[in-house]
Design a protein around this motif. Structure first.
Motif, PDB file in Angstrom:
ATOM      1  N   LYS A 160     -10.859   0.432   0.407  1.00 28.42           N
ATOM      2  CA  LYS A 160     -11.084  -1.015   0.532  1.00 28.42           C
ATOM      3  C   LYS A 160      -9.767  -1.757   0.802  1.00 28.42           C
TER       4      LYS A 160
ATOM      5  N   LEU B 111      -8.067  -5.237  -0.452  1.00 25.43           N
ATOM      6  CA  LEU B 111      -8.207  -6.356  -1.390  1.00 25.43           C
ATOM      7  C   LEU B 111      -7.118  -7.387  -1.114  1.00 25.43           C
TER       8      LEU B 111
ATOM      9  N   SER C 272      -3.314  -6.345  -1.082  1.00 22.58           N
ATOM     10  CA  SER C 272      -3.146  -4.955  -0.627  1.00 22.58           C
ATOM     11  C   SER C 272      -1.872  -4.822   0.198  1.00 22.58           C
TER      12      SER C 272
ATOM     13  N   VAL D  45      -3.878  -4.471  -8.423  1.00 21.34           N
ATOM     14  CA  VAL D  45      -4.509  -4.273  -7.108  1.00 21.34           C
ATOM     15  C   VAL D  45      -4.306  -2.829  -6.639  1.00 21.34           C
TER      16      VAL D  45
ATOM     17  N   TRP E  35      -6.352  -0.389  -8.687  1.00 16.77           N
ATOM     18  CA  TRP E  35      -7.772  -0.523  -8.306  1.00 16.77           C
ATOM     19  C   TRP E  35      -8.024   0.214  -6.990  1.00 16.77           C
ATOM     20  N   LEU E  36      -7.100   0.031  -6.024  1.00 15.88           N
ATOM     21  CA  LEU E  36      -7.230   0.703  -4.717  1.00 15.88           C
ATOM     22  C   LEU E  36      -7.228   2.220  -4.894  1.00 15.88           C
TER      23      LEU E  36
END
Lengths: 154, 154
Positions: free
Chosen positions: B2, B4, B7, B146, B149-150
């Motif tokens: 993804k 975000l 990113s 971030v 999460w990635l």
């Protein structure tokens, strides 16, 4: 949802919570037993933060015991989100408390030499209490990472 | 993988890195300009930690500019793992430095009253520098979350 080492409702998760309670409790006990701690904001904050950590870890520890005995699964996204927020908040507060107390202790021991000048300051107790607080932080950081990983990999 | 907000290789990611450099640089500049900072370990550690943060964020900022201009994708698992480790290490060091300096400054300002007794201590500069360090930490914490999460949602 995956089950990792340290997941809620597992034996490893329970061990982590018990470790957090143990180290945080020992840190509080040592700091409270050191003379004159209450004159310094950083040391009072350490006690408050470790107290919060004990309450949080104890609560989740009891939840783990309940889940293990009743064979319940605690891996719902709502519960994990709650654990993530609580773990991150307490982990950040614990690190902040340990570091601010460490800053003050290093100042006393090295920069201004209060530990030598004022033998009534129990610097060695402060130091051991802070080391225990850092160990508490290490354990809660592991829990936080596991929870965040579980939440992100849903 | 993804993409975000924040990113790597995006405009928001570049803004975060620039913000980190700016706040960390301002924190260093203010601390260095305050008289007598070098006598205190916590303040020296703040400068070292913010210096490391500037180097790391500047490096990743340049990488973001390169990716934006060349339209490259930086979302490979290996690169993201590297960013996660670097971001977490610098974020932890930044928080530790800000908190230990804050502990010492609160001691000076409230507990022992050095700020009133010794006007040559530039306490207000210390305080602003520490607030800037906390803002740096806030931005690097966003980047770290971030990135993690990635990585976790690969």
């Amino acid at each position: 949802m995956k089950v990792l080492i340290g997941s809620p409702g597992t034996v490893s998760g329970l061990m982590l919570r018990l470790g957090q309670c143990l180290f945080a409790g020992a840190s509080i006990a040592l700091m409270v037993s050191a003379a004159g701690f209450s004159s310094y904001t950083a040391f009072c904050y350490l006690i408050a933060s470790m107290g919060l950590q004990v309450l949080w870890s104890l609560g989740l520890g009891f939840l783990d015991i309940y889940a293990l005995r009743m064979k319940r699964d605690l891996h719902s996204p709502v519960l994990i989100s709650l654990f993530v927020v609580g773990d991150w908040v307490t982990a950040t507060l614990s690190l902040a408390a340990a570091c601010s107390s460490a800053g003050v202790t290093v100042l006393f021991a090295r920069d201004v030499g209060f530990c030598r000048s004022y033998p009534q300051l129990e610097c060695s107790k402060y130091e051991i209490s802070i080391v225990l607080a850092f160990m508490t932080w290490l354990l809660i950081a592991i829990s936080s990472l596991v929870m965040f990983w579980l939440l992100a990999s849903v």
